[in-house]
Every structure is written in C-alpha cells, then in structure tokens.
Design a protein around this motif. Structure first.
Motif, short mmCIF file in Angstrom:
data_model
loop_
_atom_site.label_atom_id
_atom_site.label_comp_id
_atom_site.label_asym_id
_atom_site.label_seq_id
_atom_site.Cartn_x
_atom_site.Cartn_y
_atom_site.Cartn_z
N ARG A 165 -18.32 -0.79 11.48
CA ARG A 165 -18.50 -1.06 10.05
C ARG A 165 -17.16 -1.07 9.32
NH1 ARG A 165 -23.20 1.28 11.65
NH2 ARG A 165 -25.11 0.29 10.91
N ARG A 181 -19.17 -2.61 -0.67
CA ARG A 181 -19.17 -1.72 0.49
C ARG A 181 -17.93 -0.86 0.61
NH1 ARG A 181 -22.12 -5.83 0.77
NH2 ARG A 181 -24.00 -5.98 2.05
N TRP A 209 -19.08 -8.91 -1.81
CA TRP A 209 -19.60 -8.19 -0.63
C TRP A 209 -18.68 -7.04 -0.27
CZ3 TRP A 209 -17.58 -7.28 4.23
CH2 TRP A 209 -18.49 -6.81 5.18
N ALA A 241 -22.22 -7.07 10.14
CA ALA A 241 -22.00 -7.74 8.86
C ALA A 241 -22.32 -9.23 9.00
CB ALA A 241 -20.55 -7.56 8.40
#
Length: 455
Positions: free
Chosen positions: A400, A432, A428, A370
């Motif tokens: 992740r 996700r 962001w 990231a």
C-alpha cells in the motif's frame, strides 16, 4: 511429537472464489492469508464457513522467520489475534526471508515483496530456530512452517533441504507444512531430487500438505498458483502418501481463477493421488539421513572468508550469526531489487530472472492494491511506468505504501500526461496519503490543485 487432528481435504480461501469455495462438495477446511483478515471484521463467507463447522487456518506471509531480525512483535500479535478469532487449530508461515538491511547492517531496509530462500547453513539454522521459538511462545496454537519454492541457489550450503528441515524440527518441535509443488519447483530450478527430500523429511511432523500449479518458461519453473496442478506434482504427492498419511491436503489457487467445476476436478485429482497405497508395493522402513556434523560450518554465501572451525561455528551462534546472516541476505536482496553487484558465488543469470520476477510481482500486487492506477494510466502504460520506477526505487514498506509512493512519483514527474487524469490521481493520492505534498511540486501538480480549488 503429538499429531494434530485430522483436517481432510481443503482449499485456499480467496475473496475472488469465496462463493465457489462455499459451494464445493467435500471441503473439510480452508486456509486464508492471515494478512488479508481483520480479526474484528471477518468476511461474511468465512463466518458462514465457520458456522457450519469448516475449520479455517490462517496462513502468514510476512513474518520472515528466516530473516536475520527477530520476529516483529506487532506482526506476531496480529497473527495470534487472527488465530483466536478464527478458532484455528494451528497457524502456518514460511521458511523464508522477506526483508533485509536495517540496523544489523547499517543499510536501508529493503522489502522483497516475496518469499526468498534461506541459506541452508548452520548460521541460518541457528537464527531460524531462535526466531521460531519466539514465534511459538507468542502464538496461542501450534505453528507449522512451509518449505518454499526458489529460483536461486545459495553457494556453499551445509545441508540439503530435507536435512535442514529435520534439524529444525528436532531443535524446535515445530510442525511442517510440506508443499509438494515447491518440491517440484526446486527440482526443475535447482536440480534437487524430490524423492531424496522426502527420504530425509521427518514425516511425523507434517501438519498438512499444499498442492498447486505453475508453468515452465525458458527452462525455469514459476510456481504461479494460477495454473492447473501438473502431473509431476501429483506424482510427488503420491510418493509422499506412500510414506505417510498426511493429516490434511490443500489446493492453492491465487490467480487466474477457473470455473467452480474446474476447481472440483483439481480436487478430485488430488484425492486420487492420495488414495491408499494398498495396491502398491510397501516401502521399506528407512531412517532419514542425519545432517552433517557441524565440524566446518561455512559462513553464508557472499561474505567471503574461510570455513569456520568447530569452535568458530559454536561461537557464531547468537548475534554473531545474526550479523553474518543479515549481511548476506542484505547483499542478495540489494542485488535483486536495487541493482547492486551480484554477491560472490551466485549465478548472475538466474539472479536476473529472479529480479525480473520480483519486479513483475510487485507491479501486479500494487495493481491489485490500487486498481485506480490501472484505470488512470491504462494497463500497458501502468506496467511500463511502474517497472521503470521500480528499477531505482526498491520497496521499503508494504504494497500500500508502495502504491502511494508510485503515485507520488508520477505526480512529481508530471505524469500522467492528461491533465484530467493528473487531477484524479492527485485527489486519489491526497485521500490516502494525508496532507503531505509530493516531494517536488511541478507545474502540473500546481495546475491540478488550482483546478481542485476552482471546483
């Protein structure tokens, strides 16, 4: 054991040096991290290499075959699919554990994010052998396992590394991936003689060899795979070559990638170290020492109790051995990543070094997974914030998920301080993580959402 075909000289394929790998002369094959490949969408560079006849071998890092749990069927299926998509002649993994806890210990599952050493005990060997057989039955091609580097020693081990590997090969027929850089690391960090280890290895089982660089800091050798290959590692490679002609040798480089010319020079040094030993004195034929009898196999470190009798050792196979290994590995990993007490018999100072190394690697990998977090926080602020976060929040899933949980933590605690940065981080994270909000909605997060609505 039937030997695999000749591989020749290879290099670890990484996206950052894909162009360089394609342009290097004399590359016969490459190795790619299996978890970074999608069988249905292989990188163009890999496809071009395969089209010109370069073999590609998938190298797994997440199975944890040395762990107490049986191998995860989904991970094995992914590795098998990757091997088939690549037309690979074999697949490789590590003799290590990477997670601990869970149902066998009635404790939270913890992820190390790193390869940790398996205790060289009869219990651990029993568990490893069963796991290897499960993996072999699930894979379409032969399996080879790599010896790992370690910072720490397990107490009360029953065997040397060479004896442990020889027993593993004898029981399962698995092939070996011998990393000579890891032998050097264990020489510096654990006082183990690489020559003695080579004496005990079943060299006929070697599928290929890894060579990599590292760096010594405060008396500890770190196998960084980001530094030039040092002379002692090349000397171990030459020593191995005096005993056998390995089917393949591969240069690993994972970070701090040098110019293509420097990679070529590293490969030349490796080829020189592997030159035929015609001008060296022939080594006498030797028989590797056998592993000790299983008369008093010890319970793995950190569990206490007396050595098992021969009867107790035999009865300890199966799920009993798994439970004992599970408890020991969970205690060690919890001490490394969750700050629980150091298990009996371990060097507490060395565990602190390993703990810092794990936290640092975790921060580095999350930053790669990231990179937006670095951009939003700045490199120094990101690292300080992540290391503080990691002290009280062990990783329980992959990197992740770790990145998302860290971002959620920042938002839930009102970070970063800049409102525009918080807004960007919120977008962001939401992109996700889906619709689930952070665990605690602060006024900062409410303000960021309001700003998003106004947009």
């Amino acid at each position: 054991m039937e030997r695999l075909g000749r591989l020749g000289t290879g290099i670890g394929w990484r996206p950052e040096i894909a162009d360089a790998v394609e342009g290097l002369p004399g590359i016969d094959w490459v190795e790619a991290v299996a978890e970074n490949l999608c069988p249905g969408h292989l990188p163009d560079s890999i496809l071009r290499l395969r089209a010109r006849g370069t073999k590609v071998i998938p190298h797994g890092v997440s199975l944890g075959l040395g762990g107490a749990d049986r191998p995860d069927a989904a991970r094995l299926a992914d590795l098998a699919a990757t091997a088939e998509a690549l037309g690979a002649p074999l697949v490789t993994e590590h003799i290590a554990f990477v997670r601990a806890g869970g149902p066998l210990t009635a404790s939270p599952l913890l992820e190390a994010g790193h390869l940790l050493p398996v205790p060289r005990t009869w219990d651990a060997l029993d568990v490893l052998c069963e796991n290897v057989r499960i993996a072999q039955d699930s894979l379409p091609v032969p399996l080879a396992l790599e010896n790992i580097a370690a910072l720490i020693n397990w107490p009360d081990e029953d065997m040397t590394e060479g004896q442990f590997l020889a027993e593993l090969v004898a029981r399962t027929g698995v092939r070996l991936l011998i990393d000579v850089a890891n032998l050097h690391t264990n020489h510096v960090n654990r006082g183990e003689d690489p020559t003695a280890a080579l004496d005990e290895l079943p060299v006929e089982a070697i599928a290929y060899v890894h060579v990599a660089g590292g760096i010594e800091k405060d008396g500890v050798w770190h196998d960084t795979h980001a530094d030039p290959v040092p002379r002692p590692v090349l000397d171990i490679l030459t020593d191995l070559r005096s005993r056998t002609d390995p089917p393949g040798v591969l240069l690993e480089r994972d970070d701090n990638f040098p110019p293509t010319q420097e990679l070529a020079r590293e490969l030349t040094k490796i080829r020189t170290a592997l030159s035929p030993p015609a001008q060296r004195a022939e080594r006498p034929e030797t028989t590797p020492p056998a592993a000790p009898e299983r008369g008093e196999a010890r319970v793995v470190g950190g569990l206490g109790g007396q050595p098992l009798s021969r009867e107790g050792a035999g009865a300890g196979r199966g799920d009993g051995a798994r439970t004992r290994v599970a408890l020991a590995q969970a205690a060690l990993l919890s001490a490394l990543v969750a700050g629980t007490p150091v298990p009996a018999g371990f060097d507490s100072a060395r565990l602190r070094v390993q703990s810092r190394a794990l936290a640092g690697k975790r921060a580095d990998v999350v930053a790669k997974v990231a990179p937006e977090l670095l951009e939003l926080l700045g490199a120094a602020a990101y690292r300080d914030a992540f290391l503080a976060y990691a002290k009280s929040r062990p990783m329980s899933a992959g990197y992740r998920r770790d990145a998302l949980d860290f971002a959620e933590h920042l938002l839930a605690t009102g970070q970063p301080g800049d409102e525009a940065a918080r807004r960007r981080l919120t977008v962001w994270w939401q992109d996700r993580a889906g619709p689930r909000p952070p665990r605690r909605t602060t006024r900062f997060v409410r303000a960021a959402r309001a700003a998003l609505v106004r947009k």
